[in-house]
Design an enzyme around this catalytic site. Sequence first.
Site, PDB file in Angstrom:
ATOM      1  N   ARG A   1      -5.534  12.508  17.584  1.00  0.00           N
ATOM      2  CA  ARG A   1      -7.279  12.482  17.053  1.00  0.00           C
ATOM      3  C   ARG A   1      -8.123  12.210  18.180  1.00  0.00           C
ATOM      4  O   ARG A   1      -7.827  11.456  18.937  1.00  0.00           O
ATOM      5  CB  ARG A   1      -6.764  12.209  16.201  1.00  0.00           C
TER       6      ARG A   1
ATOM      7  N   LYS B   1      -4.820  15.379   8.634  1.00  0.00           N
ATOM      8  CA  LYS B   1      -5.895  13.489   8.501  1.00  0.00           C
ATOM      9  C   LYS B   1      -7.615  14.232   7.645  1.00  0.00           C
ATOM     10  O   LYS B   1      -7.600  13.214   7.334  1.00  0.00           O
ATOM     11  CB  LYS B   1      -5.832  13.404   9.783  1.00  0.00           C
TER      12      LYS B   1
ATOM     13  N   HIS C   1      -1.574   4.577   3.270  1.00  0.00           N
ATOM     14  CA  HIS C   1      -1.096   5.646   4.394  1.00  0.00           C
ATOM     15  C   HIS C   1       0.100   4.794   4.613  1.00  0.00           C
ATOM     16  O   HIS C   1       0.640   3.308   5.209  1.00  0.00           O
ATOM     17  CB  HIS C   1      -2.304   4.642   5.763  1.00  0.00           C
TER      18      HIS C   1
ATOM     19  N   SER D   1       1.706   2.502  14.132  1.00  0.00           N
ATOM     20  CA  SER D   1       2.722   3.179  14.660  1.00  0.00           C
ATOM     21  C   SER D   1       3.378   2.109  15.741  1.00  0.00           C
ATOM     22  O   SER D   1       3.001   0.522  15.949  1.00  0.00           O
ATOM     23  CB  SER D   1       1.713   3.655  15.983  1.00  0.00           C
TER      24      SER D   1
ATOM     25  N   LYS E   1       8.044   2.163  10.004  1.00  0.00           N
ATOM     26  CA  LYS E   1       7.629   2.696   9.096  1.00  0.00           C
ATOM     27  C   LYS E   1       9.006   3.557   9.192  1.00  0.00           C
ATOM     28  O   LYS E   1       9.310   3.623   7.887  1.00  0.00           O
ATOM     29  CB  LYS E   1       6.472   2.656   9.347  1.00  0.00           C
ATOM     30  N   THR E   2       9.123   4.776   9.683  1.00  0.00           N
ATOM     31  CA  THR E   2       9.147   5.946   9.815  1.00  0.00           C
ATOM     32  C   THR E   2      10.872   5.921   9.806  1.00  0.00           C
ATOM     33  O   THR E   2      11.766   6.258   8.537  1.00  0.00           O
ATOM     34  CB  THR E   2       9.619   7.147  10.860  1.00  0.00           C
TER      35      THR E   2
ATOM     36  N   ASP F   1       4.100   9.131   5.117  1.00  0.00           N
ATOM     37  CA  ASP F   1       3.311   8.731   5.676  1.00  0.00           C
ATOM     38  C   ASP F   1       2.127   8.774   4.966  1.00  0.00           C
ATOM     39  O   ASP F   1       1.190   7.789   4.812  1.00  0.00           O
ATOM     40  CB  ASP F   1       2.830  10.123   6.943  1.00  0.00           C
TER      41      ASP F   1
ATOM     42  N   ARG G   1       5.074  15.993  19.475  1.00  0.00           N
ATOM     43  CA  ARG G   1       5.763  15.744  17.509  1.00  0.00           C
ATOM     44  C   ARG G   1       5.959  16.946  17.534  1.00  0.00           C
ATOM     45  O   ARG G   1       5.978  17.430  18.158  1.00  0.00           O
ATOM     46  CB  ARG G   1       3.884  16.030  16.624  1.00  0.00           C
TER      47      ARG G   1
END
Length: 536
Positions: A61, A201, A220, A238, A242-243, A257, A322
């Site tokens: 981004r 986003k 988020h 990050s 979390k994932t 997400d 990704r």
Amino acid sequence: MSEAGKRNSAYAIDRIGLSTTGMVRYNFEAPALYEEAIRRGEARLTAHGALVAETGQHTGRSPKDKFIVRDGATEPHVWWDNNKAISPDQFDTLLADFRAHAADKNLYVQDLVGGADEDLKLPTRVITELAWHSLFIRNLLIRPEAAALEHFVPDMTIIDLPSFRADPARHGTRTETVIAVDFSRMIVLIGGTSYAGEMKKSVFTMLNYLLPAKGVMPMHCSANEGADGSAAIFFGLSGTGKTTLSADPARALVGDDEHGWGPHGIFNFEGGCYAKTIKLSAEAEPEIFATTRRFGTVLENVVLDAARVPDFDDGRLTENTRCAYPLDFIANASRTGRANHPKNIIMLTADAFGVMPPIARLTPAQAMYHFLSGYTAKVAGTEKGVTEPEATFSTCFGAPFMPRHPSEYGNLLRELIARHGVDCWLVNTGWTGGAYGTGKRMPIKATRALLAAALNGSLKTADFRTDTNFGFEVPVAVAGVDPTILDPRSTWTDRSAYDRQAARLVGMFAVNFEKFETHVDATVLGAAPRLQEAAE
């Protein structure tokens, strides 16, 4: 080509006055978009059937190139200290130039939805000049049933033209790259970048602006749900896990997400996942790995070997490789994207200073404090110039996507926690026994055991102590977990070194929170860490 693919531009994109002498491919599905992307040289086919594309200069981004229209409606509501402004006239000029740039282009249109709650959904039309971008956003947002498309009316429009170059003098931008958001007209213009994540986003940013006014909390976070209907939310920046921690074979994945928390419970904003693939392996993350071998998945900046097999260890293009795939590619994913009001909220931090306990229970005021703080830490070697642990604070665990002031989201979260009696936990997946370089990473087995105890309710009945510096409650014993690890100070050989490190981190929290002090009440201010003399 289907009749839907041949519809003229006035039908497909009339809302924002865009027209083209080229073809408009309207709601093409994966097979047709594959053909278009390969024929046009935008992407290649992998050995296993996924589509792989490269984004060129922009492999992530561009937050410094994102602007919000500052007008009478947005002036009192946008957090301008965190968001760059563009005038309505500058946006009008930019939009006119986008229209002119698209006038002879072949375009791809997807009519999609942000938000799985029927009462709160955001119908979104996404217009792209790249076929693989059209497939990407089709994977990431929610795809309406065919019958619903016949009467689709968008509330939001995204125009994504990577070949457009902004003119800073003419458009008020920083560079030739631009992401311009008009909340009043609900239009987003993306130019000068091929990084597909900007579209995803942009929808999140729009929902983050719209939903708080309706009393709905945008988040988020990842979310999952137990077989008994008990839902959990996982906040985390990050690298905090979390994932990994929300991916539990015993619990349904609601989403990985972005979610909202409204009157009917929590709901996914998306219909897909956008997972990092650097160092991805079948052994460590089998479900995500499996999606990279499926037709329909889009790989971004992943290097292929001579046999067209992805090399996920190769980061020559970027470390931010990704894959984008529909949520139903994950076997235990929720089919509705909705769940009950959460019973637990998990805030994840990777504390590289080795100060925080592996788990702590938070009061609603403490939860708001740590939500506004959004703390984690970078470790040496992750970025150029980082030679020792470095604190990172990203408010609401996602500052770049928060158009409103953080206190709005924090107050809303606190109210929802109190209203629904939610248990809140701060989980440290970072270091123990010393800071990074001296200590060791928190054992994943211990983290999973503590998390399981929190989610099944058994941790609530444990004995707790009050942490000397942070004031939150820490369990003193949990079945299956070495009790020593629950007291971080006791894991350090040099206790005085721990005290110095704790003082340093407490000071960082205090300095970071100064900007919020006038926006919160006394109970939240009272939840701040306060250094005290530690007993030997």
